[in-house]
Write a protein that holds these residues in place. Structure first.
Motif, short mmCIF file in Angstrom:
data_model
loop_
_atom_site.label_atom_id
_atom_site.label_comp_id
_atom_site.label_asym_id
_atom_site.label_seq_id
_atom_site.Cartn_x
_atom_site.Cartn_y
_atom_site.Cartn_z
N GLY A 44 -5.61 0.38 16.41
CA GLY A 44 -4.35 0.58 17.13
C GLY A 44 -3.56 1.73 16.52
N GLY A 45 -2.26 1.79 16.91
CA GLY A 45 -1.40 2.82 16.38
C GLY A 45 -1.61 4.14 17.12
N SER A 46 -0.98 5.19 16.61
CA SER A 46 -1.02 6.50 17.29
C SER A 46 -2.14 7.42 16.76
CB SER A 46 0.32 7.20 17.08
OG SER A 46 0.56 7.31 15.66
N THR A 47 -2.60 7.18 15.53
CA THR A 47 -3.57 8.10 14.92
C THR A 47 -4.86 8.26 15.72
OG1 THR A 47 -2.66 7.58 12.74
CG2 THR A 47 -4.85 8.58 12.78
N ASP A 75 -7.21 -4.91 16.72
CA ASP A 75 -5.94 -5.63 16.85
C ASP A 75 -5.23 -5.21 18.13
OD1 ASP A 75 -3.18 -4.01 15.27
OD2 ASP A 75 -5.01 -3.06 16.00
N ARG A 77 -1.12 -5.53 20.13
CA ARG A 77 0.27 -6.00 20.15
C ARG A 77 0.42 -6.95 21.32
NH1 ARG A 77 1.92 -0.27 19.26
NH2 ARG A 77 1.22 0.18 17.14
N ASN A 87 -2.20 -1.16 22.50
CA ASN A 87 -3.32 -0.36 21.99
C ASN A 87 -4.36 -0.13 23.09
OD1 ASN A 87 -2.16 -0.26 19.46
ND2 ASN A 87 -3.18 -2.12 18.76
N GLY A 147 -6.63 1.76 11.15
CA GLY A 147 -5.57 2.67 10.75
C GLY A 147 -4.95 2.14 9.47
N LEU A 148 -3.90 2.81 9.01
CA LEU A 148 -3.24 2.40 7.76
C LEU A 148 -1.74 2.60 7.92
CD1 LEU A 148 -3.45 1.60 4.72
CD2 LEU A 148 -3.58 4.06 4.23
N GLY A 149 -0.98 1.52 7.67
CA GLY A 149 0.48 1.62 7.73
C GLY A 149 1.02 2.01 6.36
N HIS A 153 -0.50 -2.07 5.40
CA HIS A 153 -1.14 -2.93 6.39
C HIS A 153 -2.26 -2.18 7.10
CE1 HIS A 153 1.54 -1.09 9.56
NE2 HIS A 153 0.46 -1.29 10.31
N THR A 154 -3.23 -2.95 7.63
CA THR A 154 -4.26 -2.37 8.47
C THR A 154 -4.56 -3.34 9.59
OG1 THR A 154 -6.42 -1.27 8.52
CG2 THR A 154 -6.25 -3.26 7.17
N ALA A 155 -5.07 -2.86 10.73
CA ALA A 155 -5.11 -3.68 11.93
C ALA A 155 -3.73 -4.32 12.02
CB ALA A 155 -6.25 -4.69 11.86
N SER A 156 -3.61 -5.62 12.30
CA SER A 156 -2.29 -6.24 12.21
C SER A 156 -2.26 -7.28 11.11
CB SER A 156 -1.88 -6.82 13.57
OG SER A 156 -1.39 -5.78 14.41
N LYS A 178 7.02 -4.69 12.15
CA LYS A 178 7.21 -3.56 13.09
C LYS A 178 7.23 -4.13 14.52
CE LYS A 178 4.17 -0.33 13.11
NZ LYS A 178 2.98 0.58 13.00
N LYS A 206 1.36 9.56 4.95
CA LYS A 206 0.46 8.50 4.48
C LYS A 206 -0.07 8.78 3.06
CE LYS A 206 0.61 6.21 8.39
NZ LYS A 206 -0.41 6.22 9.45
C1 6PG Z 1 -1.16 -1.23 15.24
C2 6PG Z 1 -2.25 -0.84 14.30
C3 6PG Z 1 -1.76 -0.51 12.92
C4 6PG Z 1 -1.79 0.99 12.83
C5 6PG Z 1 -0.99 1.49 11.64
C6 6PG Z 1 -0.93 3.01 11.61
O1 6PG Z 1 -1.48 -1.83 16.26
O2 6PG Z 1 -0.01 -0.88 14.95
O3 6PG Z 1 -3.42 -1.36 14.39
O4 6PG Z 1 -2.52 -1.07 11.90
O5 6PG Z 1 -3.13 1.42 12.71
O6 6PG Z 1 0.32 0.96 11.79
O7 6PG Z 1 -0.24 3.41 12.76
P1 6PG Z 1 -0.12 4.97 13.13
O8 6PG Z 1 -1.51 5.43 13.42
O9 6PG Z 1 0.73 5.02 14.34
O10 6PG Z 1 0.47 5.66 11.92
#
Ligand code: 6PG
Length: 257
Positions: A44-47, A75, A77, A87, A147-149, A153-156, A178, A206
């Motif tokens: 998930g996330g934007s990366t 993961d 939302r 996602n 991804g990596l927060g 955190h990773t995934a959720s 978040k 990051k």
């Molecule tokens: C989610 C993700 C979460 C994400 C990280 C990085 O659904 O939010 O799975 O783990 O990978 O928060 O988010 P960015 O890529 O937006 O920095």
């Protein structure tokens, strides 16, 4: 004994996206060669968006038979599939639609469900059915993208989340600091069984957390969710760009993608 992580560092964001796309296709080719199909969990996330755009670009789009791919999510939302925070929505817009992926190949988590726990159980059963995995065992996905927060955190799977100690479920419902607050996520058990786990991390924002995970100094850093991603027997690859790798010790920065 887990293999040490492979750290790949691309000089800039463009080569990062190309390097990530080459990795995904290489793992896909190996999987199709071995089993005739490619079981991949998207992060998930934007990366991931830059990766998806690379995979659908002319340079890559025809280099892999995407009809062999079966898509899961690491993961989601708990929002409807059309919500901008979903996602699935990002993957559908920037990957599935451009590649004309058939809906039958896509297994999304039902973020719109009024009963996330039931939706998590349903998804776990679907994961088992498609991977022909009995309840006594964990499915083996060919590739799990993560991804990596900035909090590690990773995934959720967030710091302090009870799901980090859940070694029975494959899919858990978690609380997120978040927005949006409720999430569904693969557990460490489901993630660490994968043949290849690929962390997709880019940007200077990051750099601090990448250092904490890959060059930990404290027990707290070793207990961060992303630090607990340790493949049982598979490969762990970190695809970074120079900015995200900028706080790693010199000896870790040598390998370029
Ligand atoms: C989610 C993700 C979460 C994400 C990280 C990085 O659904 O939010 O799975 O783990 O990978 O928060 O988010 P960015 O890529 O937006 O920095």
């Amino acid at each position: 004994m887990a293999r040490p992580p492979e750290i790949r560092i691309a000089p800039d964001s463009h080569t990062w996206a190309t390097a990530a796309a080459e990795l995904v296709q290489a793992v896909g080719q190996e999987a199709v060669h071995a089993s005739g199909r490619f079981l991949i969990a998207l992060s998930g996330g934007s990366t991931p968006e830059a990766l998806y755009r690379s995979l659908t670009a002319p340079a890559f789009a025809d280099r892999f038979d995407w009809s062999r791919a079966i898509f899961f999510f690491s993961d989601e939302r708990c929002v409807p599939p059309g919500d901008a925070r979903s996602n699935y929505a990002l993957a559908n817009k920037t990957l599935f639609t451009p590649l004309s992926i058939s809906p039958a190949q896509v297994h999304r988590m039902a973020g719109e469900s009024r009963d996330p726990q039931a939706a998590a159980l349903e998804y776990e059963q679907r994961l088992r059915d498609i991977t022909n995995t009995q309840s006594s065992n964990d499915p083996i996905l060919d590739l799990v993208l993560l991804g990596l927060g900035e909090d590690g955190h990773t995934a959720s799977l967030f710091p302090g989340s009870p799901a980090l100690r859940d070694n029975r479920s494959l899919i858990a419902v978690t609380q997120s600091p978040k927005d949006p607050p409720i999430r569904m996520t693969m557990t460490l058990g489901a993630i660490n069984r994968a043949t290849v786990i690929l962390f997709l991390v880019a940007g200077a924002g990051k750099a601090g957390i990448v250092r904490a995970i890959l060059d930990p100094k404290t027990e707290a850093e070793r207990q961060l969710p992303a630090s607990l991603v340790v493949p049982e027997s598979g490969r762990l690859i970190w695809q970074l760009d120079r900015a995200a790798a900028s706080k790693l010790p010199e000896h870790r920065q040598s390998r370029s993608a």
